[in-house]
Design a protein around this motif. Structure first.
Motif, PDB file in Angstrom:
ATOM      1  N   SER A   1       0.844  -1.197   0.000  1.00 35.32           N
ATOM      2  CA  SER A   1       0.000   0.000   0.000  1.00 35.32           C
ATOM      3  C   SER A   1       0.877   1.243   0.000  1.00 35.32           C
ATOM      4  N   THR A   2       0.238   2.382  -0.143  1.00 37.57           N
ATOM      5  CA  THR A   2       0.910   3.659   0.102  1.00 37.57           C
ATOM      6  C   THR A   2       0.342   4.212   1.403  1.00 37.57           C
ATOM      7  N   VAL A   3       1.227   4.753   2.222  1.00 35.53           N
ATOM      8  CA  VAL A   3       0.829   5.249   3.539  1.00 35.53           C
ATOM      9  C   VAL A   3       1.171   6.720   3.658  1.00 35.53           C
ATOM     10  N   ASN A   4       0.190   7.512   4.079  1.00 40.74           N
ATOM     11  CA  ASN A   4       0.396   8.937   4.324  1.00 40.74           C
ATOM     12  C   ASN A   4       0.994   9.103   5.719  1.00 40.74           C
TER      13      ASN A   4
ATOM     14  N   ILE B   1       4.384  13.668   0.613  1.00 39.11           N
ATOM     15  CA  ILE B   1       4.148  12.609  -0.368  1.00 39.11           C
ATOM     16  C   ILE B   1       4.005  11.272   0.346  1.00 39.11           C
ATOM     17  N   PRO B   2       2.918  10.525   0.067  1.00 40.96           N
ATOM     18  CA  PRO B   2       2.752   9.199   0.680  1.00 40.96           C
ATOM     19  C   PRO B   2       3.921   8.273   0.351  1.00 40.96           C
ATOM     20  N   VAL B   3       4.188   7.332   1.255  1.00 42.93           N
ATOM     21  CA  VAL B   3       5.333   6.427   1.130  1.00 42.93           C
ATOM     22  C   VAL B   3       4.836   5.026   0.803  1.00 42.93           C
ATOM     23  N   ASP B   4       5.478   4.376  -0.169  1.00 40.42           N
ATOM     24  CA  ASP B   4       5.114   2.994  -0.513  1.00 40.42           C
ATOM     25  C   ASP B   4       5.571   2.052   0.592  1.00 40.42           C
ATOM     26  N   LYS B   5       4.703   1.130   0.966  1.00 39.31           N
ATOM     27  CA  LYS B   5       5.033   0.152   2.000  1.00 39.31           C
ATOM     28  C   LYS B   5       4.899  -1.265   1.439  1.00 39.31           C
ATOM     29  N   HIS B   6       5.967  -2.064   1.669  1.00 40.43           N
ATOM     30  CA  HIS B   6       6.012  -3.429   1.182  1.00 40.43           C
ATOM     31  C   HIS B   6       6.314  -4.366   2.350  1.00 40.43           C
TER      32      HIS B   6
ATOM     33  N   GLY C   1       7.922  -6.219   5.154  1.00 37.29           N
ATOM     34  CA  GLY C   1       9.074  -5.925   6.010  1.00 37.29           C
ATOM     35  C   GLY C   1       9.252  -4.467   6.363  1.00 37.29           C
ATOM     36  N   ASP C   2       8.497  -3.586   5.715  1.00 37.46           N
ATOM     37  CA  ASP C   2       8.628  -2.156   6.013  1.00 37.46           C
ATOM     38  C   ASP C   2       7.948  -1.811   7.344  1.00 37.46           C
ATOM     39  N   SER C   3       8.491  -0.783   8.006  1.00 39.83           N
ATOM     40  CA  SER C   3       7.917  -0.320   9.273  1.00 39.83           C
ATOM     41  C   SER C   3       6.794   0.670   9.011  1.00 39.83           C
ATOM     42  N   VAL C   4       5.773   0.623   9.848  1.00 42.33           N
ATOM     43  CA  VAL C   4       4.675   1.591   9.784  1.00 42.33           C
ATOM     44  C   VAL C   4       4.439   2.144  11.188  1.00 42.33           C
ATOM     45  N   TYR C   5       3.831   3.336  11.265  1.00 42.51           N
ATOM     46  CA  TYR C   5       3.676   4.028  12.542  1.00 42.51           C
ATOM     47  C   TYR C   5       2.207   4.300  12.850  1.00 42.51           C
ATOM     48  N   ALA C   6       1.883   4.216  14.120  1.00 45.20           N
ATOM     49  CA  ALA C   6       0.529   4.539  14.573  1.00 45.20           C
ATOM     50  C   ALA C   6       0.197   5.981  14.208  1.00 45.20           C
ATOM     51  N   GLY C   7      -1.043   6.210  13.768  1.00 41.42           N
ATOM     52  CA  GLY C   7      -1.473   7.565  13.419  1.00 41.42           C
ATOM     53  C   GLY C   7      -1.319   7.901  11.955  1.00 41.42           C
ATOM     54  N   THR C   8      -0.572   7.067  11.200  1.00 39.82           N
ATOM     55  CA  THR C   8      -0.454   7.303   9.762  1.00 39.82           C
ATOM     56  C   THR C   8      -1.654   6.674   9.052  1.00 39.82           C
ATOM     57  N   ILE C   9      -1.861   7.040   7.780  1.00 41.78           N
ATOM     58  CA  ILE C   9      -3.093   6.667   7.080  1.00 41.78           C
ATOM     59  C   ILE C   9      -2.790   5.708   5.934  1.00 41.78           C
ATOM     60  N   ASN C  10      -3.410   4.550   5.986  1.00 38.84           N
ATOM     61  CA  ASN C  10      -3.290   3.562   4.915  1.00 38.84           C
ATOM     62  C   ASN C  10      -4.198   3.978   3.755  1.00 38.84           C
ATOM     63  N   GLU C  11      -3.597   4.306   2.619  1.00 37.91           N
ATOM     64  CA  GLU C  11      -4.385   4.941   1.559  1.00 37.91           C
ATOM     65  C   GLU C  11      -5.052   3.968   0.590  1.00 37.91           C
ATOM     66  N   HIS C  12      -4.372   2.855   0.247  1.00 39.82           N
ATOM     67  CA  HIS C  12      -4.914   2.032  -0.843  1.00 39.82           C
ATOM     68  C   HIS C  12      -5.134   0.576  -0.446  1.00 39.82           C
ATOM     69  N   GLY C  13      -4.066  -0.227  -0.448  1.00 40.80           N
ATOM     70  CA  GLY C  13      -4.225  -1.653  -0.218  1.00 40.80           C
ATOM     71  C   GLY C  13      -4.428  -2.025   1.234  1.00 40.80           C
ATOM     72  N   SER C  14      -4.957  -3.239   1.456  1.00 38.87           N
ATOM     73  CA  SER C  14      -5.122  -3.764   2.817  1.00 38.87           C
ATOM     74  C   SER C  14      -3.769  -4.282   3.308  1.00 38.87           C
ATOM     75  N   LEU C  15      -3.472  -4.038   4.584  1.00 41.93           N
ATOM     76  CA  LEU C  15      -2.185  -4.431   5.166  1.00 41.93           C
ATOM     77  C   LEU C  15      -2.383  -5.317   6.386  1.00 41.93           C
ATOM     78  N   GLU C  16      -1.548  -6.348   6.491  1.00 48.91           N
ATOM     79  CA  GLU C  16      -1.445  -7.118   7.723  1.00 48.91           C
ATOM     80  C   GLU C  16      -0.142  -6.708   8.395  1.00 48.91           C
ATOM     81  N   ILE C  17      -0.255  -6.321   9.661  1.00 50.11           N
ATOM     82  CA  ILE C  17       0.894  -5.726  10.365  1.00 50.11           C
ATOM     83  C   ILE C  17       1.139  -6.485  11.662  1.00 50.11           C
ATOM     84  N   ARG C  18       2.407  -6.867  11.867  1.00 53.60           N
ATOM     85  CA  ARG C  18       2.782  -7.471  13.141  1.00 53.60           C
ATOM     86  C   ARG C  18       3.188  -6.356  14.099  1.00 53.60           C
TER      87      ARG C  18
END
Length: 809
Positions: free
Chosen positions: A348-351, A360-365, A367-384
């Motif tokens: 997905s791309t995350v704002n 500019i939103p960042v592409d997430k694949h 193994g990438d890190s994501v942060y609470a409070g950011t916005i998932n813009e497109h695809g569905s994500l499973e996050i550990r």
């Protein structure tokens, strides 16, 4: 150590630091060596120390406390402004504030997280209100410790009685308290009683004014005015009672005294007008200040309170506080990410703008890190999940910003001291005007009494006291929303004074990861050279090898079939490709193979002088070509350096351990006007001292880890990439949450604008007070005009400060 200034190369050798003085910039962050272990035997506690302005102060306090009977260990940390103490008995801690006060400093006990509660306080419109609440609650036996912060509108308290008891005691002082929870601000019912009383008081005042022109009896009109005084003045009178009881002299006391005095001499209209104007001004101030506080509170609402947790094939909604590290959460398109974690499925791309300020939103694949409070813009994500709710990046941002609000800037501390002296002096002067002139100067007693009442109103330093904290909170809140953490008003002021900024090269001005910059094929085609290099370097983990492989892949050249791979330590690699033995490595490797570099020698020398790392490809008999690898300059660096020079930074300096050639090339590419080359890590701090000796107020920008000595030595430490590293968030004075420099020039600009607005506020407040004082004795000032000058000035100061919320970073 070398540095470049203008076009002349100057050689500088590390020298002894300038003579140490108590408050020299060298020891701004110096620390004591003693560390108190967690398992230290005895009773432990922690204090905040106010008044230290250098590490020598910390040493003085430490020595004095160590001599106190019953103290076994003590550590005073100047950087954090805290003191840790271990004692044989808890009672010993009660002696320490007096001990430290004798030295000219003050202590405040730090409440342990588990033993305290945080309340939101409504109704405070100046620092004096916070002091009134504090003093009232300190008189309660069940309250062990209390701290009320006007800027954040919060109270931290350690108490043995119930929450309801504390709320009741706060209401006695004329304010409303509510226990802070994760309840959304939209769900919290606002108290409108203050507004209702202002409206009712205003209506009664208006009816009285109309009645005075329509023949209504004077007694009835005065009754209406008296009712207006009661309804409008109930809250300030109640607060005044508890302020006097707790020996505080705040604006409620002064205003109540003025109104009672006006009623005593029969000036009912004046008294009612004063009450209504004061109450109206208070409500407007409260609402304006709430907007600045909401700039921080809105951060709390960034992360959702619940998350969908994967339980087998089902999704279960759970509060974020109940989710453990390792659990898997699912975030749908358009939803906010509730907790920090790593992507284990989906793309997905995350704002990330709420955390890092990146537009500019960042592409997430995977193994990438994501942060609470950011916005998932497109695809569905499973996050550990990798961090508990209280440890997420957004939670730490909120905590650090709230701490920043509580730290007084030097200007704010000075204004508070001035107000503490000014108010009682004018109060005593007002009483003197009421009592003594009628004995010696012709005139009625009521005239002088009226002048004294005017002086009581003028004695309120509301606009002056509020001039600094509202501006600081507005600026810090604005910066936080744009991905910049300013960890206190003191650092905001320092940022506005910076004249020189030093940057670590690797990872700050440059990407910090090498990339191929040039390919020279001599004994074959470029495509065949890159295919062979790809094959040789494919199994190496070295950053240079990875850069070569990535470049070959990007150009579309696949690896060939190789065998018998061997790593030659410190020199390169070898492998058999199509029955032929090939090598990739440095100059030394091919010298040992007795393979002449030939005509490439001079070109390699030039590339190395420019800071390139050279990878030579060939066999034992023949050189096939050369691949030059270099660290590339960040895309945002050149613009950031140019913008810094545009906002008035006279020295933009680069610090690097690289050789002269590399430093010269990067300096030319980035536009810095000076560089220090061939530095060891400890020499970077010496370079900062050199700038300070030259008279500069210096900032250091680094990653918060390797550059710790230089960050500590600088007047201001700025860390990059705070969203990815907890260390960066903890060590620096200002943190750029995104891993780029684009926010730095705007942060400097915001800081300078904040300082200008603070100065405007202070001068405006002082001029208004001076004008009011001067106009009292020619009888050009009335009591209600005095109130307008006070509450109006405070409101103007608040609105002026709120302009900082709209500054774009």
């Amino acid at each position: 150590m070398k540095f470049k200034k203008s076009l002349n190369l100057v050689h500088v050798t590390p020298s002894a630091s300038p003579a140490d003085t108590c408050c020299s910039p060298d020891d701004r962050h110096s620390e004591n060596n003693e560390i108190i272990p967690d398992d230290a035997v005895g009773h432990k506690t922690e204090f905040i120390v106010y008044g230290m302005d250098c590490s020598a102060c910390a040493n003085t306090i430490e020595k004095a406390v160590r001599q106190t009977e019953g103290i076994t260990q003590v550590q005073v940390n100047y950087s954090t402004g805290k003191m840790k103490v271990v004692a044989l008995e808890e009672a010993v801690f009660e002696k320490l504030p007096a001990t430290v006060e004798k030295l000219g400093y003050t202590l405040e006990k730090v409440i342990q997280k588990g033993n305290s509660r945080t309340y939101s306080i409504e109704g405070m419109d100046c620092v004096s209100c916070a002091l009134t609440i504090e003093n009232h609650l300190k008189s309660q036996p069940s309250v062990k410790h209390v701290s009320v912060n006007f800027s954040s509108g919060k109270m931290t308290i350690e108490h043995d009685n119930t929450v309801e008891d504390i709320i009741k005691e706060v209401s006695k002082a004329g304010f409303k308290a509510s226990l802070v929870s994760r309840k959304r601000s939209s769900e919290v019912k606002k108290d409108k009683s203050g507004t209702n009383r202002v409206v009712l008081s205003g209506v009664l005042l208006l009816i009285g004014i109309i009645g005075s022109y329509t023949g209504v009896s004077e007694i009835m009109i005065n009754v209406l005015y008296a009712a207006a005084i009661v309804f409008g003045g109930f809250k300030p009178a109640k607060s005044a009672f508890y302020a006097v009881k707790s020996r505080s002299l705040d604006m409620n006391v002064l205003m109540t005294a003025a109104v009672l005095g006006a009623a005593a001499i029969g000036e009912w209209f004046e008294g009612a007008t004063v009450v209504w104007l004061f109450a109206l001004g208070t409500v407007l101030q409260e609402r304006s200040i709430e907007k600045t506080r909401n700039s921080i509170r809105s951060l709390i609402d960034l992360a959702p309170p619940e998350a969908f947790v994967k339980n087998g094939q089902q999704l279960v909604s759970k509060p974020v506080e109940d989710i453990s590290v390792g659990e898997i959460i699912v975030v749908k398109p358009g939803d906010k990410i509730p907790l920090d974690g790593k992507v284990i499925s989906g793309e997905s791309t995350v704002n990330q703008a709420p955390i890092t300020g990146e537009s500019i939103p960042v592409d997430k694949h995977l193994g990438d890190s994501v942060y609470a409070g950011t916005i998932n813009e497109h695809g569905s994500l499973e996050i550990r999940v990798t961090k508990l709710y209280e440890d997420t990046t957004i939670s730490k941002i909120i905590h650090l910003v709230e701490e920043a609000q509580e730290q007084k800037a030097p200007t704010e501390a000075f204004v508070d001291k001035f107000a503490r002296i000014y108010t009682p002096i004018v109060f005593i002067f007002a009483l003197s005007v009421m009592l003594f002139p009628p004995l010696f100067i012709p005139g009625t007693w009521s005239e002088w009494f009226y002048k004294g009442l005017e002086l009581l109103v003028v004695a309120c330093p509301c606009a002056l006291v509020i001039s600094t904290p509202v501006a600081i909170v507005s600026a810090i809140g604005n910066a936080a929303r744009n991905g910049v953490l300013i960890k206190g008003g003191a650092f905001l002021e320092v940022a506005g004074r910076i004249t020189a900024i030093a940057f670590d090269k690797t990872g700050t001005l440059t990407e910090g990861k090498p990339s191929v910059s040039q390919v020279i094929a001599t004994g074959t085609t470029e495509g065949e050279l890159l295919s062979i290099a790809h094959t040789l370097e494919e199994y190496s983990t070295h950053p240079i090898a990875k850069a070569v492989v990535d470049y070959a892949k990007a150009k579309g050249f696949k690896s060939l079939k190789g065998e018998k791979f061997r790593n030659i330590v410190g020199k390169g690699v070898e492998a058999i490709i199509s029955g032929q033995e090939y090598f990739a490595g440095n100059h030394k490797l091919f010298q040992e193979l007795n393979n002449s570099i030939g005509e490439l020698e001079s070109r390699i020398g030039i590339l190395q002088e420019e800071g390139h790392t050279i990878v030579i490809i060939g066999t034992k008999e023949k050189i096939l070509g050369v691949i030059a690898v270099a660290d590339s300059v960040r895309e945002t660096t050149v613009k950031a350096v140019r913008d810094l020079q545009r906002v008035g930074i006279s020295q933009v300096v680069m610090l690097t351990g690289d050789n002269e050639g590399t430093a010269k090339k990067v300096a030319a590419q980035t536009g810095v006007n000076r560089y220090f080359a061939e530095l060891l890590p400890e020499n970077k701090a010496t370079a900062i001292k050199q700038l300070q000796v030259e008279g500069h107020f210096a900032a250091m920008v680094g990653d918060g880890i390797n550059d710790a000595p230089a960050l500590a030595t600088a007047n201001l430490g700025v860390a990059m990439g705070g969203a990815g590293t907890d260390t960066a968030m903890e060590t620096a004075d200002i943190v750029l949450m995104a891993d780029n420099l684009e926010k730095l020039p705007h942060t400097i600009k915001l800081s300078r604008r904040a300082i200008r607005i603070i100065k405007q506020n202070i001068w405006f407040s002082l001029i208004i007070k001076a004008a009011a004082l001067i106009l009292i004795f020619p009888e050009l000032l009335t009591l209600w005009i005095a109130v307008i000058s006070d509450t109006g000035a405070a409101l103007i100061v608040i609105l002026n400060s709120m302009r900082l919320l709209r500054v774009k970073i």
